[in-house]
Design a protein around this motif. Structure first.
Motif, PDB file in Angstrom:
ATOM      1  N   GLU A 186      40.274  30.414  32.452  1.00 49.77           N
ATOM      2  CA  GLU A 186      41.091  31.444  31.615  1.00 49.77           C
ATOM      3  C   GLU A 186      42.433  31.540  32.470  1.00 49.77           C
ATOM      4  N   VAL A 187      42.474  31.483  33.663  1.00 52.74           N
ATOM      5  CA  VAL A 187      43.613  31.648  34.626  1.00 52.74           C
ATOM      6  C   VAL A 187      44.673  30.594  34.102  1.00 52.74           C
ATOM      7  N   ASN A 188      44.059  29.217  34.018  1.00 57.40           N
ATOM      8  CA  ASN A 188      44.971  28.165  33.566  1.00 57.40           C
ATOM      9  C   ASN A 188      45.404  28.414  32.397  1.00 57.40           C
ATOM     10  N   SER A 212      47.062  36.750  34.905  1.00 56.29           N
ATOM     11  CA  SER A 212      46.207  36.066  34.326  1.00 56.29           C
ATOM     12  C   SER A 212      45.031  36.367  33.698  1.00 56.29           C
ATOM     13  N   ASN A 213      44.754  37.608  33.734  1.00 56.97           N
ATOM     14  CA  ASN A 213      43.607  38.072  33.261  1.00 56.97           C
ATOM     15  C   ASN A 213      43.505  39.743  33.798  1.00 56.97           C
ATOM     16  N   LYS A 214      42.433  40.414  33.068  1.00 55.33           N
ATOM     17  CA  LYS A 214      42.356  41.684  33.505  1.00 55.33           C
ATOM     18  C   LYS A 214      41.106  41.704  34.298  1.00 55.33           C
ATOM     19  N   ALA A 215      41.117  42.414  35.518  1.00 53.96           N
ATOM     20  CA  ALA A 215      40.169  42.089  36.643  1.00 53.96           C
ATOM     21  C   ALA A 215      38.818  42.571  36.078  1.00 53.96           C
ATOM     22  N   ALA A 216      37.747  42.189  37.028  1.00 59.94           N
ATOM     23  CA  ALA A 216      36.439  42.207  36.564  1.00 59.94           C
ATOM     24  C   ALA A 216      35.882  43.131  35.575  1.00 59.94           C
ATOM     25  N   VAL A 226      45.182  41.974  41.697  1.00 56.00           N
ATOM     26  CA  VAL A 226      44.533  41.411  42.893  1.00 56.00           C
ATOM     27  C   VAL A 226      44.539  39.795  42.707  1.00 56.00           C
ATOM     28  N   GLY A 227      44.524  39.300  43.840  1.00 54.70           N
ATOM     29  CA  GLY A 227      44.592  37.936  43.794  1.00 54.70           C
ATOM     30  C   GLY A 227      44.128  37.348  45.057  1.00 54.70           C
ATOM     31  N   MET A 228      44.368  36.176  45.597  1.00 60.06           N
ATOM     32  CA  MET A 228      43.365  35.520  46.680  1.00 60.06           C
ATOM     33  C   MET A 228      44.511  34.875  47.672  1.00 60.06           C
ATOM     34  N   SER A 229      45.749  35.232  47.595  1.00 60.47           N
ATOM     35  CA  SER A 229      46.709  34.514  48.311  1.00 60.47           C
ATOM     36  C   SER A 229      47.944  35.445  48.623  1.00 60.47           C
ATOM     37  N   ASN A 277      52.421  33.831  42.252  1.00 56.16           N
ATOM     38  CA  ASN A 277      50.704  33.694  42.337  1.00 56.16           C
ATOM     39  C   ASN A 277      50.397  34.032  40.955  1.00 56.16           C
ATOM     40  N   ALA A 278      49.037  33.792  40.707  1.00 56.73           N
ATOM     41  CA  ALA A 278      48.298  34.452  39.542  1.00 56.73           C
ATOM     42  C   ALA A 278      47.390  35.552  39.872  1.00 56.73           C
ATOM     43  N   SER A 279      47.123  36.648  39.187  1.00 55.88           N
ATOM     44  CA  SER A 279      46.362  37.660  39.647  1.00 55.88           C
ATOM     45  C   SER A 279      45.674  38.388  38.602  1.00 55.88           C
ATOM     46  N   GLY A 280      44.648  39.272  38.963  1.00 61.61           N
ATOM     47  CA  GLY A 280      43.964  39.974  37.807  1.00 61.61           C
ATOM     48  C   GLY A 280      44.645  41.360  37.680  1.00 61.61           C
ATOM     49  N   ALA A 281      44.764  41.768  36.643  1.00 60.72           N
ATOM     50  CA  ALA A 281      45.179  43.273  36.404  1.00 60.72           C
ATOM     51  C   ALA A 281      44.067  44.518  36.797  1.00 60.72           C
ATOM     52  N   SER A 336      35.087  34.015  45.466  1.00 66.07           N
ATOM     53  CA  SER A 336      34.572  34.836  44.479  1.00 66.07           C
ATOM     54  C   SER A 336      35.478  35.817  43.977  1.00 66.07           C
ATOM     55  N   PHE A 337      35.477  35.856  42.419  1.00 64.85           N
ATOM     56  CA  PHE A 337      36.083  37.178  42.115  1.00 64.85           C
ATOM     57  C   PHE A 337      35.386  38.290  42.560  1.00 64.85           C
ATOM     58  N   GLU A 338      36.181  39.512  42.146  1.00 66.58           N
ATOM     59  CA  GLU A 338      35.762  40.630  42.673  1.00 66.58           C
ATOM     60  C   GLU A 338      34.647  41.383  41.935  1.00 66.58           C
ATOM     61  N   THR A 339      33.868  42.282  42.508  1.00 67.70           N
ATOM     62  CA  THR A 339      33.034  43.042  42.018  1.00 67.70           C
ATOM     63  C   THR A 339      33.518  44.234  41.134  1.00 67.70           C
TER      64      THR A 339
END
Ligand code: HPA
Length: 267
Positions: free
Chosen positions: A244-246, A229-233, A204-207, A108-112, A186-189
């Motif tokens: 950005e993820v792609n 794929s990115n730093k989280a919110a 964090v991810g959605m799957s 998966n892809a996730s936010g750090a 939605s991405f996280e707050t």
């Protein structure tokens, strides 16, 4: 589901797949050029198989071989946020389980959330937190599944070690960490990210979590690989976008292919 299984059995012509591979965001390009004796079947051609609606998820089942291992590969997964029930999300893993896979590799892809991690890093999942508010095992117990699967070793230590060796031999830096599944889309707050950080969560991810729970209920060994794929919110200093993820995923293709190819050869 019985229809899907019969259809795929006929396609593999007796070669029982031993490894299942779910290619999530960022990993979809993998099998096109990397499997031997490849047969690609669009999900829409498989009776009873659900469709992938996320544009970057190709929606193909790829049957092939990597070294000695017959592999069944989902090029694109299903997510709860697409409107699928948990049972539908995991139905494709159930098909793989019924076909006899012994190992499931989920990607998966996730936010750090871990501030040491950078976009483009690969993280081996050591454990997860289920924040989806749902569980794929709710309801009657399916044949072949445990009612109360133990989740102490949800992510197999031996497979993690093999992935570390594979990464090292290819000179790929590897991270390890805990993954949390949010239902999305939605991405996280920032407040959610602060909460997750205080819980010791790294990404964090959605799957992924639904598939892993089902696999463990069948006793299938699991390895989880996440592309950061990115730093989280609150940590990224800008608004998050799916583009950005792609983009990060496209830049990380060399690493992804290197790790998966080397790993699959070693199993
Ligand atoms: N949050 C949730 N899911 C994701 C992210 C994120 O930051 N990046 C990629 N998938």
């Amino acid at each position: 589901m019985t229809d899907s299984i019969a259809f795929i059995r006929e396609k593999v012509q007796g070669a029982t797949p031993s490894i299942g591979l779910i290619l999530g965001s960022g990993f979809n390009e993998f099998p096109d050029s990397n499997f031997e004796e490849t047969l690609t079947v669009p999900y829409r051609d498989i009776p009873g198989f659900p469709q992938s609606t996320v544009p970057s998820h190709k929606g193909n089942l790829v049957l092939g071989r990597m070294g000695d291992n017959p592999v069944i590969c989902m090029q694109g997964r299903l997510h709860k946020y697409e409107g699928y029930s948990m049972k539908e999300v995991i139905s494709t893993v159930r098909v793989m389980a019924e076909l006899g896979i012994k190992i499931l590799i989920v990607t998966n892809a996730s936010g750090a959330i871990n501030t040491n991690f950078d976009a483009g890093d690969l993280m081996l999942i050591t454990d997860h937190v289920n924040f989806m508010g749902d569980n794929p095992l709710i309801g009657p117990v399916e044949e072949g599944c445990l009612r109360y699967p133990d989740m102490t070793q949800a992510y197999d230590q031996e497979l993690i070690s093999k992935a570390e060796v594979a990464a090292e031999s290819k000179g790929i830096k590897i991270r390890k960490g805990v993954y949390v599944a949010n239902p999305g889309p939605s991405f996280e707050t920032p407040a959610e990210i602060r909460a997750y950080a205080s819980m010791g969560i790294d990404a964090v991810g959605m799957s992924t979590v639904p598939e892993v729970i089902l696999a463990r209920s069948y006793g299938i060994r699991v390895l989880g690989i996440s592309l950061i794929s990115n730093k989280a919110a609150r940590l990224c200093g800008q608004l998050l976008t799916a583009e950005e993820v792609n983009e990060t995923a496209a830049a990380a293709q060399g690493k992804i292919t290197g790790l998966l190819t080397e790993l699959l050869k070693s199993l």
